[in-house]
Design a protein around this motif. Structure first.
Motif, PDB file in Angstrom:
ATOM      1  N   SER A  53      23.811 -12.919 -27.710  1.00 13.05           N
ATOM      2  CA  SER A  53      23.746 -11.488 -28.016  1.00 13.05           C
ATOM      3  C   SER A  53      23.761 -10.649 -26.742  1.00 13.05           C
ATOM      4  O   SER A  53      23.384 -11.123 -25.660  1.00 13.05           O
ATOM      5  N   GLN A  54      24.153  -9.423 -26.876  1.00 14.14           N
ATOM      6  CA  GLN A  54      24.135  -8.500 -25.746  1.00 14.14           C
ATOM      7  C   GLN A  54      22.707  -8.233 -25.293  1.00 14.14           C
ATOM      8  O   GLN A  54      22.450  -8.018 -24.101  1.00 14.14           O
ATOM      9  N   VAL A  55      21.784  -8.279 -26.238  1.00 12.76           N
ATOM     10  CA  VAL A  55      20.368  -8.101 -25.895  1.00 12.76           C
ATOM     11  C   VAL A  55      19.918  -9.194 -24.943  1.00 12.76           C
ATOM     12  O   VAL A  55      19.234  -8.938 -23.940  1.00 12.76           O
ATOM     13  N   TYR A  56      20.311 -10.429 -25.236  1.00 14.12           N
ATOM     14  CA  TYR A  56      19.954 -11.552 -24.348  1.00 14.12           C
ATOM     15  C   TYR A  56      20.605 -11.368 -22.985  1.00 14.12           C
ATOM     16  O   TYR A  56      19.946 -11.550 -21.938  1.00 14.12           O
ATOM     17  N   ILE A  57      21.885 -11.021 -22.980  1.00 19.40           N
ATOM     18  CA  ILE A  57      22.589 -10.838 -21.710  1.00 19.40           C
ATOM     19  C   ILE A  57      21.887  -9.775 -20.870  1.00 19.40           C
ATOM     20  O   ILE A  57      21.643  -9.967 -19.669  1.00 19.40           O
ATOM     21  N   ASN A  58      21.525  -8.668 -21.490  1.00 22.03           N
ATOM     22  CA  ASN A  58      20.840  -7.587 -20.768  1.00 22.03           C
ATOM     23  C   ASN A  58      19.482  -8.038 -20.230  1.00 22.03           C
ATOM     24  O   ASN A  58      19.029  -7.554 -19.182  1.00 22.03           O
ATOM     25  N   SER A  59      18.843  -8.971 -20.917  1.00 25.76           N
ATOM     26  CA  SER A  59      17.499  -9.408 -20.518  1.00 25.76           C
ATOM     27  C   SER A  59      17.508 -10.305 -19.278  1.00 25.76           C
ATOM     28  O   SER A  59      16.473 -10.457 -18.622  1.00 25.76           O
ATOM     29  N   ILE A  64      19.277 -11.851 -12.444  1.00 28.08           N
ATOM     30  CA  ILE A  64      20.306 -12.596 -11.707  1.00 28.08           C
ATOM     31  C   ILE A  64      20.902 -11.717 -10.610  1.00 28.08           C
ATOM     32  O   ILE A  64      21.071 -12.158  -9.461  1.00 28.08           O
ATOM     33  N   ASN A  65      21.199 -10.480 -10.946  1.00 28.66           N
ATOM     34  CA  ASN A  65      21.770  -9.565  -9.965  1.00 28.66           C
ATOM     35  C   ASN A  65      20.800  -9.321  -8.817  1.00 28.66           C
ATOM     36  O   ASN A  65      21.200  -9.245  -7.649  1.00 28.66           O
ATOM     37  N   HIS A  66      19.511  -9.196  -9.147  1.00 38.69           N
ATOM     38  CA  HIS A  66      18.487  -9.001  -8.118  1.00 38.69           C
ATOM     39  C   HIS A  66      18.485 -10.183  -7.155  1.00 38.69           C
ATOM     40  O   HIS A  66      18.442  -9.998  -5.928  1.00 38.69           O
ATOM     41  N   PHE A  67      18.554 -11.392  -7.691  1.00 42.37           N
ATOM     42  CA  PHE A  67      18.625 -12.593  -6.856  1.00 42.37           C
ATOM     43  C   PHE A  67      19.875 -12.554  -5.991  1.00 42.37           C
ATOM     44  O   PHE A  67      19.829 -12.835  -4.787  1.00 42.37           O
ATOM     45  N   TYR A  68      20.992 -12.205  -6.594  1.00 43.60           N
ATOM     46  CA  TYR A  68      22.269 -12.211  -5.870  1.00 43.60           C
ATOM     47  C   TYR A  68      22.230 -11.243  -4.686  1.00 43.60           C
ATOM     48  O   TYR A  68      22.629 -11.576  -3.564  1.00 43.60           O
ATOM     49  N   VAL A 380      20.550 -21.219  -5.372  1.00 50.24           N
ATOM     50  CA  VAL A 380      20.755 -20.800  -6.763  1.00 50.24           C
ATOM     51  C   VAL A 380      19.854 -21.564  -7.726  1.00 50.24           C
ATOM     52  O   VAL A 380      19.683 -21.138  -8.876  1.00 50.24           O
ATOM     53  N   ARG A 381      19.263 -22.651  -7.280  1.00 52.54           N
ATOM     54  CA  ARG A 381      18.320 -23.363  -8.163  1.00 52.54           C
ATOM     55  C   ARG A 381      17.137 -22.470  -8.535  1.00 52.54           C
ATOM     56  O   ARG A 381      16.485 -22.683  -9.564  1.00 52.54           O
ATOM     57  N   LYS A 382      16.863 -21.466  -7.703  1.00 52.34           N
ATOM     58  CA  LYS A 382      15.732 -20.575  -7.983  1.00 52.34           C
ATOM     59  C   LYS A 382      15.984 -19.656  -9.170  1.00 52.34           C
ATOM     60  O   LYS A 382      15.082 -18.942  -9.613  1.00 52.34           O
ATOM     61  N   LEU A 383      17.210 -19.702  -9.710  1.00 48.18           N
ATOM     62  CA  LEU A 383      17.498 -18.963 -10.936  1.00 48.18           C
ATOM     63  C   LEU A 383      17.003 -19.693 -12.183  1.00 48.18           C
ATOM     64  O   LEU A 383      16.879 -19.096 -13.250  1.00 48.18           O
ATOM     65  N   ALA A 384      16.724 -20.992 -12.050  1.00 40.62           N
ATOM     66  CA  ALA A 384      16.350 -21.802 -13.212  1.00 40.62           C
ATOM     67  C   ALA A 384      15.145 -21.243 -13.972  1.00 40.62           C
ATOM     68  O   ALA A 384      15.131 -21.275 -15.212  1.00 40.62           O
ATOM     69  N   PRO A 385      14.098 -20.716 -13.294  1.00 40.67           N
ATOM     70  CA  PRO A 385      12.940 -20.188 -14.042  1.00 40.67           C
ATOM     71  C   PRO A 385      13.260 -19.006 -14.943  1.00 40.67           C
ATOM     72  O   PRO A 385      12.465 -18.679 -15.836  1.00 40.67           O
TER      73      PRO A 385
END
Length: 398
Positions: A53-59, A64-68, A380-385
Motif C-alpha cells: 500500500s501507499q501508506v506502507y511506502i510512506n511509512s 530510508i531517505n534519511h539514511f541515504y 546499508v545493513r543498518k536499514l534492516a531494523p
C-alpha cells in the motif's frame, strides 16, 4: 473385368510401396536436424506478489531517505541503490559517473561489477544442478575435475568455504615459478597450478572456515564441465535469460575491457586492470540493482529448490567457534540467540563494492552497488531494523 483387376493389382501394390518408401525417406532426410532436448535447469521468475500500500511506502521511505542522505551527503554515492518489498521498488537512487572520461552517468541500466556478490549467483547455478540430480552436494570435486588434487574436498566444501585451499590471488602473486604476472590468469590455469605446483593447503580440508576465492573459481569450472558450456554461457542460459536480466553478463577480459564501467579509487583516480581480471565465478558478473532484484525474487519462487536442499543453503557450516557469524551455501549469515537470522553477501574488487541483503521474513530486498571505492556500501545493513527485529544500530546514522 477380371483381366482388368489382375492388371491393376500389381500397380496398386507398387504405388503403395512407393508411397510408403517416400514416407520413410522423409523421416531420415540427411538435411533434417533433430531437436536436442535442453536439459539445463533454469531459474523461473516469481509470480505476482501481494501489492504493497501507499501508506506502507510512506511509512518507510522517509527513514530510508534519511539514511541515504546521511550516508551519502550531497548525493556523493557513485553507484546505484535500491530497496524493494514484495519485488516492488519503494526507493532507488542512481548517482555519479559510469565513466568520468566520457562523462556518462550511472542509470538504472548501467551494469557494474558486483564483485563477490557474484558468488551468490555462481552458487545458485551449482545448486540448480544439484537440484536437477546432475551432481551431488557431497560429491568429491576430483570426480568432476579429474586433475583436482585434494581428494577429500566436496562441492559442499567449496560452496561453504571449507576446502582449506589458499587464495589464488596470493599464491600467484610473488613466485614466478608458480605464475608470471605478465600473463592473464584463468580458471583453468588455477586448476593446473593446484595440480602441478604443490602450493599446499592453508588448513586440512573440511576442518575450518576460510573465505577463499579459489573455491568459487573451481565451482565455475564444475558448472562448465557439467553443462558443457562456458561459464558465461551457462549463467546466461540458466539465470540471466530466463529471468529477463537484460543488463547482466559475465565479464570477458579479452573482449569487454573497452566497454565496461571502470572503477575508481576513493579520490576518483581510475583503477586499471591486472592479471587476475580473467578469473570468474568468484567475481566478474556485471549487473544492475533492478536485475539483481529479479534474481532475488526468483530465489523465493516455488520450486526454486527442493525444500530439503533449500534448507541446507541457509544452514551455517562453520561452527568450530562459537559466534553469531556463519556461512551457508553461497550466502553469509548472522544467527542471533533470539532465533532471528540475517542473510547477506558483500563484495569488493578493485574500486567496486557491493551489498546484497534479502530480508526473507519481510520479503524485503536491499541492494547497493558502487564503482568508486567506499565501505559505506556495506552500511546499508543498518536499514534492516526499519523492516524487522534486527539488532543493528540504525540510530547511528541519525
Amino acid at each position: 473385368m477380371s483381366l482388368l483387376k489382375k492388371t491393376n493389382i500389381p500397380q496398386i501394390l507398387f504405388s503403395i510401396l512407393v508411397l510408403s518408401s517416400c514416407g520413410n525417406d522423409k523421416k531420415i532426410q540427411p538435411n533434417t536436424i533433430a531437436e536436442v532436448e535442453d536439459t539445463l535447469p533454469k531459474m523461473k521468475p516469481l509470480g505476482p506478489e501481494a501489492k504493497i500500500s501507499q501508506v506502507y511506502i510512506n511509512s518507510v521511505t522517509g527513514r530510508i531517505n534519511h539514511f541515504y542522505v546521511k550516508n551519502w551527503p550531497n548525493n556523493t554515492m557513485n553507484g546505484s541503490f535500491l530497496v524493494a518489498k514484495n519485488g516492488q521498488i519503494i526507493f532507488e537512487r542512481y548517482n555519479g559517473f559510469a565513466n568520468k572520461n566520457e562523462g556518462t552517468k550511472i542509470t538504472a541500466e548501467t551494469p557494474v561489477q558486483i564483485a563477490s556478490v557474484s558468488k551468490v549467483l555462481t552458487a545458485t547455478a551449482v545448486l540448480k544442478l544439484v537440484n536437477a540430480g546432475k551432481i551431488d552436494l557431497d560429491q568429491k570435486v576430483n570426480t568432476i575435475l579429474k586433475t583436482f588434487p585434494y581428494e577429500d574436498c566436496t562441492i559442499r566444501m567449496l560452496l561453504s568455504h571449507r576446502s582449506g585451499m589458499r587464495n589464488y590471488a596470493y599464491f600467484t602473486d610473488h613466485d614466478k615459478s608458480v605464475w608470471d604476472r605478465h600473463n592473464q590468469l584463468t580458471n583453468n590455469d588455477i586448476l593446473e597450478i593446484l595440480a602441478t605446483k604443490n602450493v599446499g593447503l592453508e588448513a586440512k580440508t573440511g576442518t575450518r572456515f576460510s573465505y577463499c576465492n579459489t573455491n568459487y573459481a573451481m565451482l565455475a569450472l564444475i558448472i562448465e564441465k557439467v553443462t558443457g558450456l562456458k561459464y558465461k554461457e551457462a549463467m546466461s542460459e540458466m539465470i540471466f535469460k530466463p529471468l529477463g536480466m537484460t543488463h547482466t553478463y559475465v565479464f570477458d577480459d579479452d573482449k569487454d575491457r573497452k566497454k565496461i564501467v571502470p572503477s575508481y579509487k576513493g579520490n576518483g583516480v581510475e583503477i586499471g586492470f591486472d592479471y587476475l581480471d580473467n578469473v570468474y565465478g568468484d567475481k566478474n558478473v556485471f549487473s544492475t540493482v533492478r536485475d539483481l532484484l529479479k534474481f532475488d525474487r526468483a530465489r523465493n519462487a516455488p520450486g526454486f529448490l527442493k525444500p530439503e536442499l533449500l534448507k541446507q543453503v541457509y544452514t551455517g557450516y562453520s561452527n568450530e567457534r562459537k559466534g553469531t557469524k556463519n556461512y551457508g551455501l553461497g550466502i553469509r549469515m548472522i544467527n542471533w540467540d533470539s532465533g532471528q537470522n540475517y542473510y547477506f553477501h558483500n563484495g569488493w574488487w578493485h574500486g567496486n563494492t557491493s551489498s546484497y541483503i534479502p530480508l526473507q521474513k519481510e520479503n524485503v530486498t536491499i541492494i547497493a552497488l558502487s564503482n568508486k571505492m567506499t565501505t559505506k556500501t556495506y552500511a546499508v545493513r543498518k536499514l534492516a531494523p526499519i523492516f524487522g527485529d534486527y539488532p543493528f544500530k540504525f540510530k547511528d546514522e541519525e
